[in-house]
Design an enzyme around this catalytic site. Structure first.
Site, PDB file in Angstrom:
ATOM      1  N   SER A 396       0.836  -1.194   0.000  1.00 49.72           N
ATOM      2  CA  SER A 396       0.000   0.000   0.000  1.00 49.72           C
ATOM      3  C   SER A 396       0.880   1.257   0.000  1.00 49.72           C
ATOM      4  O   SER A 396       1.691   1.441  -0.909  1.00 49.72           O
ATOM      5  CB  SER A 396      -0.940  -0.030   1.211  1.00 49.72           C
ATOM      6  OG  SER A 396      -1.891   0.997   1.135  1.00 49.72           O
ATOM      7  N   ASP A 522      -9.447  -2.680  -7.005  1.00 50.08           N
ATOM      8  CA  ASP A 522      -8.975  -2.035  -5.783  1.00 50.08           C
ATOM      9  C   ASP A 522      -9.474  -0.594  -5.739  1.00 50.08           C
ATOM     10  O   ASP A 522      -9.155   0.213  -6.612  1.00 50.08           O
ATOM     11  CB  ASP A 522      -7.444  -2.079  -5.745  1.00 50.08           C
ATOM     12  CG  ASP A 522      -6.860  -1.534  -4.450  1.00 50.08           C
ATOM     13  OD1 ASP A 522      -7.634  -1.037  -3.611  1.00 50.08           O
ATOM     14  OD2 ASP A 522      -5.630  -1.596  -4.297  1.00 50.08           O
ATOM     15  N   HIS A 551      -7.988  -4.447  -2.047  1.00 49.46           N
ATOM     16  CA  HIS A 551      -6.789  -3.776  -1.540  1.00 49.46           C
ATOM     17  C   HIS A 551      -6.160  -4.640  -0.450  1.00 49.46           C
ATOM     18  O   HIS A 551      -6.715  -4.810   0.635  1.00 49.46           O
ATOM     19  CB  HIS A 551      -7.165  -2.403  -0.973  1.00 49.46           C
ATOM     20  CG  HIS A 551      -5.978  -1.565  -0.597  1.00 49.46           C
ATOM     21  ND1 HIS A 551      -5.116  -1.040  -1.532  1.00 49.46           N
ATOM     22  CD2 HIS A 551      -5.498  -1.178   0.616  1.00 49.46           C
ATOM     23  CE1 HIS A 551      -4.167  -0.348  -0.924  1.00 49.46           C
ATOM     24  NE2 HIS A 551      -4.368  -0.427   0.395  1.00 49.46           N
TER      25      HIS A 551
END
Length: 587
Positions: A396, A522, A551
């Site tokens: 991320s 995502d 995600h």
């Protein structure tokens, strides 16, 4: 059921045109047998009774008795529409467990403890049936039959209701007004009830319902296999790098089967922290000082019990970068360490300033655009183990920070390679996606509160430079970055900060092999924002794009608790780099 009464027997009336006799008889033992010679229900000589029928006129109206025909001489006539269902019914083998006639003052109720014995028609003793008080002394025995009754095509097509015909025959002593007759008399049939009732059944209790379930299951399986379970898209302009991945990291070419009951991106993102396990990991914490007087917390997993690399000086090392508010305790970080442990590698988790419980020594935290802290950590680790193979993996925002670092340094880095998972490529597109109503409700607001919570414990240090009351009023990530992050790192506007933080603008400058895994569903990094064309222009970059995964989700299997698709990609790529890296470094 209301209004069920017992009437005194009367003489036999001729059956109407719709009344047909039932080809069944009851022998001396009270058992129901088929009478092939005649078309009547022969009970015993000299008996007579009445037949009542229950019909549901409305789905909300209780059943009501209707006199169908008077019967005598032991012959029972029933309506013609019931005859065809009853004539071929083997009452002795018919099994209907769940039925009972609800009791009122003038009705009969079969006791609960005899329901199980009603799988077959049998003789019920007097004490086994509850009957009205005024009739109780005259009951000699009772017979219960159950038969299915087909409904109209209208109800068949709905597959919701199922009908049964219940025949309850009460054999009593000769009807008289006294409670104790002077002399025994042969038993007569006090009454018979023919109940036509509609019973709501489940999907599996109806043939149509079962067909619907099977049909839906087949359609869902076809949709899943055709539209959900797909091979990931591998984007790599360097054919040598592509062949390397297919040979030593084959998971990137295998079909990804997301969890069949939660394949949607938002669902995978939400459920992953709760479903996946949390392996036990023992860390060794280290605090290092930075040039500006701050400190950074590093959590080491030394893996001193490594069988493959017993020498610590040459043991491969993996630097792990968590997400925006993540630490070394995140489940995906623990799984990466667990995968590295099985391979004999050492791991180091880079915790951003002020996140892992350490105090802020300066009024500065972190952001995706500033790579100074990451540079200091990489230099520190490499100086401790200069002979050990070294690579990094970011998740991320950690992946965004790592990409920005690689875009800034090019080939001038001690890292051999890097793995990126669920990075936000274009911050403008990421923020816009998170500000959609549903995404704001599910992710944006929660993420904003997490950011506020991470700095609230350092309020005394930070309120020297920031209006903390205004920062705590932010309701979106954009508002938080506008009031806090962009100001902290000296950006004139928030757009300047987002432009500098977007890795897609630095992807061309990456100088070491990098594998990037993203899902096109995502919400943190929309599929249209993934720089596919830019990646094709850099021979060091390979993109792996899955159709599902969300995600940092990538759940797979019926119950995805132990391992995800992301974990398998991480394990195979790290192993391929450390053990076969010479085949890609010469490209």
């Amino acid at each position: 059921m209301q209004g069920i009464g017992f009437m005194k027997t009367r003489s036999h009336k001729s059956p109407s045109k719709r009344d047909v006799a039932v080809p069944t008889e009851v022998n001396s033992k009270g058992e129901a047998t088929e009478n092939c010679a005649g078309t009547s229900l022969q009970l015993s000589t000299g008996t007579s009774f009445m037949v009542l029928s229950h019909r549901r006129r409305s789905r909300k109206v209780p059943l009501r008795p209707v006199v169908c025909a008077g019967i005598s001489n032991g012959r029972c006539s029933v309506p013609g529409h019931l005859y065809h269902q009853l004539r071929s019914c083997d009452f002795a083998k018919e099994k209907r467990r769940h039925w009972a006639i609800l009791a009122e003052e003038r009705s009969i109720r079969v006791s609960k403890h005899v329901r199980a014995s009603m799988q077959q028609s049998m003789l019920l003793k007097e004490e086994q049936a509850e009957v009205p008080w005024g009739v109780r002394d005259y009951i000699h025995s009772s017979l219960i039959f159950t038969a299915p009754c087909n409904r109209s095509e209208k109800w068949k097509s709905r597959g919701v209701l199922q009908s049964h015909v219940k025949i309850v025959i009460l054999l009593a002593d000769q009807w008289c007004t006294c409670k104790s007759p002077a002399s025994p008399r042969p038993p007569v049939c006090l009454g018979a009830l023919v109940l036509e009732s509609q019973v709501r059944v489940g999907l599996f209790g109806s043939g149509v319902g079962l067909s619907l379930v099977l049909g839906f299951g087949v359609a869902y399986a076809c949709y899943y296999l055709s539209s959900i379970a797909k091979k990931p898209q591998l984007v790599a302009s360097n054919k040598r790098f592509c062949r390397f991945l297919k040979e030593y990291c084959p998971v990137v070419t295998e079909t990804y089967y997301p969890t069949i009951w939660c394949w949607e991106g938002r669902v995978q993102t939400l459920l992953r922290p709760f479903i996946t396990s949390r392996p036990q990991v023992q860390y060794r914490n280290e605090l290092i000082r930075t040039a500006d007087g701050g400190q950074i917390s590093l959590d080491w997993f030394d893996n001193n019990d490594s069988l493959y690399y017993p020498d610590a000086s040459t043991r491969p090392t993996v630097l792990l970068l968590p997400g925006l508010t993540g630490t070394s305790k995140e489940s995906y970080i623990l799984h990466m360490i667990h995968q590295s442990e099985t391979l004999g590698y050492r791991c180091v988790v880079f915790n951003n300033r002020g996140i892992a419980g350490e105090d802020l020594l300066t009024p500065r935290t972190y952001c995706a655009a500033n790579t100074e802290d990451l540079e200091a950590v990489i230099h520190h680790i490499h100086s401790l183990h200069p002979s050990a193979p070294f690579m990094a993996a970011g998740v991320s925002m950690g992946g965004m920070l790592l990409l920005n670092y690689l875009g800034k340094t090019g080939r001038d880095t001690p890292l051999m390679a890097a793995a990126i998972f669920s990075a936000g490529w274009n911050v403008f597109e990421s923020v816009e996606s998170l500000e959609k109503p549903l995404n704001w409700l599910l992710f944006n607001y929660y993420l904003t509160t997490c950011l506020q919570s991470s700095i609230s414990r350092h309020r005394q240090m930070l309120e020297k430079l920031f209006d903390m009351d205004l920062v705590m009023k932010a309701r979106t990530v954009r508002e938080f970055d506008k009031q806090f992050t962009s100001v902290m790192f000296g950006y004139r506007t928030i757009d300047d900060y987002y432009e500098d933080a977007s890795p897609c603008r630095k992807l061309k400058s990456v100088g070491i092999p990098v594998l990037c895994l993203n899902s096109v569903d995502d919400v943190f990094s929309p599929g249209h924002a993934i720089p596919v064309e830019t990646a094709k222009q850099n021979a060091n970059v390979a993109l792996v794009l899955t159709s599902c995964g969300g995600h940092i989700g990538f759940l797979e299997g019926i119950w995805p608790r132990k391992c995800t698709y992301m974990d398998r990609v991480f394990k195979q790529f790290v192993q391929a780099v450390f053990e076969h890296g010479n085949k890609i470094f010469s490209m």
